[in-house]
Design a protein around this motif. Structure first.
Motif, PDB file in Angstrom:
ATOM      1  N   ASP A   7       0.854  -1.177   0.000  1.00  0.00           N
ATOM      2  CA  ASP A   7       0.000   0.000   0.000  1.00  0.00           C
ATOM      3  C   ASP A   7       0.896   1.235   0.000  1.00  0.00           C
ATOM      4  O   ASP A   7       2.092   1.133  -0.253  1.00  0.00           O
ATOM      5  N   HIS A   8       0.319   2.367   0.297  1.00  0.00           N
ATOM      6  CA  HIS A   8       1.078   3.626   0.281  1.00  0.00           C
ATOM      7  C   HIS A   8       2.352   3.538   1.122  1.00  0.00           C
ATOM      8  O   HIS A   8       3.412   3.996   0.713  1.00  0.00           O
ATOM      9  N   HIS A   9       2.265   2.928   2.281  1.00  0.00           N
ATOM     10  CA  HIS A   9       3.416   2.856   3.178  1.00  0.00           C
ATOM     11  C   HIS A   9       4.440   1.822   2.712  1.00  0.00           C
ATOM     12  O   HIS A   9       5.641   2.074   2.737  1.00  0.00           O
ATOM     13  N   GLY A  10       3.982   0.665   2.292  1.00  0.00           N
ATOM     14  CA  GLY A  10       4.889  -0.397   1.881  1.00  0.00           C
ATOM     15  C   GLY A  10       5.529  -0.173   0.525  1.00  0.00           C
ATOM     16  O   GLY A  10       6.628  -0.666   0.257  1.00  0.00           O
ATOM     17  N   ALA A  11       4.856   0.569  -0.345  1.00  0.00           N
ATOM     18  CA  ALA A  11       5.352   0.757  -1.709  1.00  0.00           C
ATOM     19  C   ALA A  11       6.702   1.471  -1.736  1.00  0.00           C
ATOM     20  O   ALA A  11       7.565   1.117  -2.542  1.00  0.00           O
ATOM     21  N   ARG A  12       6.892   2.418  -0.884  1.00  0.00           N
ATOM     22  CA  ARG A  12       8.150   3.168  -0.888  1.00  0.00           C
ATOM     23  C   ARG A  12       9.339   2.252  -0.609  1.00  0.00           C
ATOM     24  O   ARG A  12      10.359   2.316  -1.300  1.00  0.00           O
TER      25      ARG A  12
END
Length: 87
Positions: A7-12
């Motif tokens: 998700d937004h947090h894991g993608a980075r």
């Protein structure tokens, strides 16, 4: 192997790891294994597209394998199968 939620947090973190590996090895083919993925949203699409662009810059290819059903729906709905080998 990508695990957990993309998700937004894991993608980075996933993008940073892929960038690091691409920079270190300059592969002609990059295989991204999503076998440990439990969830993805549009952030997963962004990760795949970024990896695709990086590989195109190296005249290489990207293959995404072991795609769980939920992630497959997200990636296919976005039309990524036209640009990336989704296995």
């Amino acid at each position: 192997l990508v695990t957990g939620e993309l998700d937004h947090h894991g993608a980075r973190a996933v993008m940073e790891e892929l960038d690091r590996r691409i920079d270190e090895t300059q592969p002609q083919e990059l295989t991204v294994d999503l076998g440990g993925l439990t969830f993805t949203d549009s952030s997963g699409i962004a990760v795949v597209l970024r990896a695709k662009r990086r590989m195109e810059a190296l005249s290489g290819t990207l293959v995404v394998v072991n795609i769980p059903r939920q992630a497959s729906r997200v990636l296919e709905t976005a039309g990524l199968g036209r640009y990336v080998d989704l296995i």
